[in-house]
Design a protein around this motif. Sequence first.
Motif, short mmCIF file in Angstrom:
data_model
loop_
_atom_site.label_atom_id
_atom_site.label_comp_id
_atom_site.label_asym_id
_atom_site.label_seq_id
_atom_site.Cartn_x
_atom_site.Cartn_y
_atom_site.Cartn_z
N ASN A 8 -18.46 1.96 28.17
CA ASN A 8 -17.99 3.10 27.39
C ASN A 8 -18.31 4.41 28.10
O ASN A 8 -19.35 4.54 28.74
N ILE A 9 -17.41 5.38 27.95
CA ILE A 9 -17.65 6.73 28.44
C ILE A 9 -17.55 7.66 27.24
O ILE A 9 -16.55 7.66 26.52
N TYR A 10 -18.62 8.44 27.02
CA TYR A 10 -18.68 9.36 25.90
C TYR A 10 -18.64 10.79 26.41
O TYR A 10 -19.36 11.14 27.35
N ARG A 29 -5.93 7.75 32.92
CA ARG A 29 -6.15 7.47 34.35
C ARG A 29 -6.91 6.17 34.58
O ARG A 29 -6.72 5.50 35.58
N MET A 30 -7.78 5.81 33.64
CA MET A 30 -8.58 4.60 33.78
C MET A 30 -7.94 3.38 33.12
O MET A 30 -8.47 2.28 33.22
N GLY A 31 -6.85 3.58 32.40
CA GLY A 31 -6.21 2.48 31.68
C GLY A 31 -7.06 2.00 30.52
O GLY A 31 -7.10 0.80 30.23
N ARG A 32 -7.70 2.92 29.83
CA ARG A 32 -8.59 2.58 28.72
C ARG A 32 -8.06 3.10 27.39
O ARG A 32 -7.21 3.97 27.35
N VAL A 33 -8.66 2.62 26.33
CA VAL A 33 -8.36 3.09 24.99
C VAL A 33 -9.17 4.37 24.76
O VAL A 33 -10.35 4.44 25.12
N PHE A 34 -8.52 5.36 24.14
CA PHE A 34 -9.18 6.62 23.83
C PHE A 34 -9.36 6.77 22.33
O PHE A 34 -8.46 6.45 21.55
N PHE A 35 -10.53 7.26 21.94
CA PHE A 35 -10.80 7.61 20.55
C PHE A 35 -11.39 9.01 20.51
O PHE A 35 -12.13 9.41 21.41
N ALA A 74 -20.34 0.01 19.67
CA ALA A 74 -20.75 -1.39 19.63
C ALA A 74 -19.66 -2.32 20.15
O ALA A 74 -19.94 -3.42 20.60
N GLU A 75 -18.42 -1.84 20.09
CA GLU A 75 -17.33 -2.70 20.55
C GLU A 75 -17.47 -3.02 22.03
O GLU A 75 -17.07 -4.08 22.48
N GLY A 76 -18.04 -2.09 22.81
CA GLY A 76 -18.30 -2.35 24.22
C GLY A 76 -17.06 -2.68 25.03
O GLY A 76 -17.14 -3.32 26.07
N ALA A 77 -15.91 -2.23 24.57
CA ALA A 77 -14.66 -2.60 25.21
C ALA A 77 -14.24 -1.62 26.30
O ALA A 77 -13.11 -1.64 26.74
N ARG A 98 -26.53 6.99 24.71
CA ARG A 98 -27.14 6.68 26.02
C ARG A 98 -27.25 5.17 26.26
O ARG A 98 -27.15 4.72 27.40
N ASN A 99 -27.45 4.40 25.19
CA ASN A 99 -27.66 2.96 25.37
C ASN A 99 -26.39 2.14 25.38
O ASN A 99 -26.42 0.97 25.76
N THR A 100 -25.28 2.72 24.95
CA THR A 100 -24.04 1.93 24.91
C THR A 100 -22.96 2.48 25.83
O THR A 100 -21.83 2.00 25.79
N GLY A 101 -23.30 3.46 26.64
CA GLY A 101 -22.30 4.00 27.55
C GLY A 101 -22.84 5.04 28.49
O GLY A 101 -24.05 5.24 28.61
#
Length: 180
Positions: A8-10, A29-35, A74-77, A98-101
């Motif tokens: 994850n990137i926050y 650019r990264m081919g990721r899902v954005f929220f 938590a999804e870690g996707a 910090r712990n998940t991304g």
Amino acid sequence: MTAPSKNNIYLIGLMGSGKTTIGRLLARRMGRVFFDSDHEIEHRTGVRIPVIFELEGEAGFRRREAQTIAELGAEGAGVVLATGGGVVLDSANREVLRNTGWVVYLDVPTHILFERTRHDSNRPLLRVEDPLAKLNELRAQRDPLYRETAHFIVDGARCNSNGAVNRILQAWERQCAQSR
């Protein structure tokens, strides 16, 4: 700087720092899902953020924000998530981020933030007599927390959105290479 513990990137920073704009570009650019955590809260509740502030106060909004961040993280996707500006006020949120991304602070000078937000009616904290003074107050309160939480800091006064995305991608790739 430490290597990313998850994919994850926050994006963190004050309102108007470009988290949503940069987050969308970065995800594309990264081919990721954005929220966007604020948009996700509005989607889940069916009402706009100012209504939540009116009905539940800032504390109620912050509870919803913490729950949303924890669930999306938590999804870690490998999501890219633009957080609300006050997410760092809660130490539990800082820990989750910090712990998940990998956390990026978009540091933009207050006068630029003011120009970007001064006509935006969807900013409950800026519905005051002197919004520039409020932004300065928020910066003084939150900047140390953003810096404590961030793995990487982008100087938003020195680059546009595409430049910020390029800097984030370069730093991300360096971190990924170091963690191998």
